[in-house]
Enzyme design. Sequence first.
Site, PDB file in Angstrom:
ATOM      1  N   MET A  24       4.532  70.621  39.788  1.00  0.00           N
ATOM      2  CA  MET A  24       5.396  70.867  40.928  1.00  0.00           C
ATOM      3  C   MET A  24       6.041  69.534  41.283  1.00  0.00           C
ATOM      4  O   MET A  24       5.347  68.524  41.432  1.00  0.00           O
ATOM      5  CB  MET A  24       4.600  71.406  42.121  1.00  0.00           C
ATOM      6  CG  MET A  24       5.467  71.779  43.302  1.00  0.00           C
ATOM      7  SD  MET A  24       6.734  73.035  42.941  1.00  0.00           S
ATOM      8  CE  MET A  24       5.717  74.493  42.687  1.00  0.00           C
ATOM      9  N   ASN A  55       9.768  72.438  31.681  1.00  0.00           N
ATOM     10  CA  ASN A  55      11.216  72.221  31.610  1.00  0.00           C
ATOM     11  C   ASN A  55      11.758  72.583  30.233  1.00  0.00           C
ATOM     12  O   ASN A  55      12.817  73.216  30.106  1.00  0.00           O
ATOM     13  CB  ASN A  55      11.552  70.759  31.893  1.00  0.00           C
ATOM     14  CG  ASN A  55      11.155  70.303  33.277  1.00  0.00           C
ATOM     15  OD1 ASN A  55      10.907  71.113  34.168  1.00  0.00           O
ATOM     16  ND2 ASN A  55      11.079  68.995  33.460  1.00  0.00           N
ATOM     17  N   GLU A 151       2.959  64.240  28.070  1.00  0.00           N
ATOM     18  CA  GLU A 151       2.337  64.428  29.380  1.00  0.00           C
ATOM     19  C   GLU A 151       1.017  65.199  29.300  1.00  0.00           C
ATOM     20  O   GLU A 151       0.447  65.535  30.337  1.00  0.00           O
ATOM     21  CB  GLU A 151       3.301  65.146  30.336  1.00  0.00           C
ATOM     22  CG  GLU A 151       4.389  64.233  30.867  1.00  0.00           C
ATOM     23  CD  GLU A 151       5.236  64.875  31.968  1.00  0.00           C
ATOM     24  OE1 GLU A 151       5.952  64.120  32.651  1.00  0.00           O
ATOM     25  OE2 GLU A 151       5.194  66.110  32.126  1.00  0.00           O
ATOM     26  N   ASN A 195      13.326  58.542  23.324  1.00  0.00           N
ATOM     27  CA  ASN A 195      14.482  57.770  23.764  1.00  0.00           C
ATOM     28  C   ASN A 195      14.357  56.342  23.228  1.00  0.00           C
ATOM     29  O   ASN A 195      13.390  55.998  22.547  1.00  0.00           O
ATOM     30  CB  ASN A 195      14.651  57.822  25.293  1.00  0.00           C
ATOM     31  CG  ASN A 195      13.523  57.156  26.049  1.00  0.00           C
ATOM     32  OD1 ASN A 195      12.825  56.268  25.534  1.00  0.00           O
ATOM     33  ND2 ASN A 195      13.325  57.559  27.297  1.00  0.00           N
ATOM     34  N   LEU A 230      20.134  58.286  23.080  1.00  0.00           N
ATOM     35  CA  LEU A 230      20.714  57.013  23.492  1.00  0.00           C
ATOM     36  C   LEU A 230      21.591  57.142  24.731  1.00  0.00           C
ATOM     37  O   LEU A 230      22.508  56.345  24.932  1.00  0.00           O
ATOM     38  CB  LEU A 230      21.534  56.425  22.331  1.00  0.00           C
ATOM     39  CG  LEU A 230      20.769  56.205  21.018  1.00  0.00           C
ATOM     40  CD1 LEU A 230      21.735  55.916  19.878  1.00  0.00           C
ATOM     41  CD2 LEU A 230      19.758  55.074  21.176  1.00  0.00           C
ATOM     42  N   ASP A 260      22.173  64.867  38.967  1.00  0.00           N
ATOM     43  CA  ASP A 260      20.768  64.488  38.847  1.00  0.00           C
ATOM     44  C   ASP A 260      20.412  64.442  37.366  1.00  0.00           C
ATOM     45  O   ASP A 260      20.574  65.444  36.660  1.00  0.00           O
ATOM     46  CB  ASP A 260      19.897  65.525  39.574  1.00  0.00           C
ATOM     47  CG  ASP A 260      18.415  65.188  39.581  1.00  0.00           C
ATOM     48  OD1 ASP A 260      18.030  64.157  39.005  1.00  0.00           O
ATOM     49  OD2 ASP A 260      17.639  65.985  40.142  1.00  0.00           O
ATOM     50  N   ASP A 266      14.651  66.862  28.737  1.00  0.00           N
ATOM     51  CA  ASP A 266      13.903  68.084  28.458  1.00  0.00           C
ATOM     52  C   ASP A 266      14.840  69.225  28.081  1.00  0.00           C
ATOM     53  O   ASP A 266      14.523  70.046  27.216  1.00  0.00           O
ATOM     54  CB  ASP A 266      13.057  68.476  29.669  1.00  0.00           C
ATOM     55  CG  ASP A 266      11.979  67.454  29.973  1.00  0.00           C
ATOM     56  OD1 ASP A 266      11.540  66.762  29.032  1.00  0.00           O
ATOM     57  OD2 ASP A 266      11.582  67.335  31.146  1.00  0.00           O
ATOM     58  N   ALA A 296      22.687  70.037  32.103  1.00  0.00           N
ATOM     59  CA  ALA A 296      21.558  69.823  33.012  1.00  0.00           C
ATOM     60  C   ALA A 296      21.874  68.817  34.111  1.00  0.00           C
ATOM     61  O   ALA A 296      21.422  68.972  35.253  1.00  0.00           O
ATOM     62  CB  ALA A 296      20.336  69.369  32.227  1.00  0.00           C
ATOM     63  N   GLY A 301      17.509  68.933  40.139  1.00  0.00           N
ATOM     64  CA  GLY A 301      16.196  69.414  39.728  1.00  0.00           C
ATOM     65  C   GLY A 301      15.987  69.348  38.227  1.00  0.00           C
ATOM     66  O   GLY A 301      16.939  69.343  37.438  1.00  0.00           O
TER      67      GLY A 301
END
Length: 325
Positions: A24, A55, A151, A195, A230, A260, A266, A296, A301
């Site tokens: 969350m 995501n 993660e 990345n 990149l 954002d 993701d 995105a 968000g």
Amino acid sequence: MSTRADRASQPASGRVVVVGSLNMDLIVTVEAIPAPGQTVLASQTRRACGGKGANQAVAAARAGAQVTMVGAVGDDADGAALLDALAAEGIDVDDVLRSPEPTGLALVTVDAAGENAITVAPGANHACPPAHVTATLRSLTAADVLVAQGEIPAESIEAAARAASAAGARFLLNLAPAIAVSPGLWRHVSLLVVNEHECAWLLEGLDHEPSGSPAARLAGALGVAVLVTLGTDGSHLVDRSPGTPLDEALPAFAAPQVVDTTGAGDAFVGALAAAWCTGHDLPDAARWGAAAGSLAVRASGAQGGRATPEAILAVLRDTSEPSER
């Protein structure tokens, strides 16, 4: 056990199965991200569904794939909300554990330019044991694409990798954040997506060629296909597999307004996996990913933007402008 070259030659029309994190997100909007020791006032706060695994699952589903989520949430209100949101996207959540640990939480600070700083408290994401991962992946087929990220614990990533290899499925590892994994993992990886910062971190611990692009050096050192994102410079895809060598610089796509950047990477990975499992070759799938990333950043968000196949194709029709992000 199939080799990476064997997996690359198999037809692709299966599911995207995501083994990963569910969080969350607590999002605060500020004029500028605070420096160490500095206090700033937020202009807005809100909660939203996130976690790199969730995501990517959402992005893959929106891009047209059949998606299954494997992971863990807490037996709490946040966990229930995350599962409801995934199910609303058509994602199979039967293999998500309910844990006594609290649902993962991400603190996301977004500045006026749309850049972000994120702190993650893993919670239940670190309570998804390798045995659960192995058990839930017994239905994998050679047509599937299995996706994992950094993660979740390395042991769970490695269980997923072994399951993919045993089934002949393609294993896409987005090692973000970059974490230490066993050297034996790489023989199971079909594609590594990182990345430029994660790529540099990985190269620090490896023997590699002294010259060439970071993507080429990492691909050579690990013996896997590598895609390095990149930002505004697009991405670089390198695969030295016998019979299918690739070394391509791929474009980024312009966003008319950056709201954002949270979750853009993701969206890239999820849409790439969706395209890859539905018959696109790897360079074309990476272009789908880049288009989804562009969509995105236009919404707030980590699961913002509606990167449907139609929206992605609309972005791909115009490759003339450099990216704004």
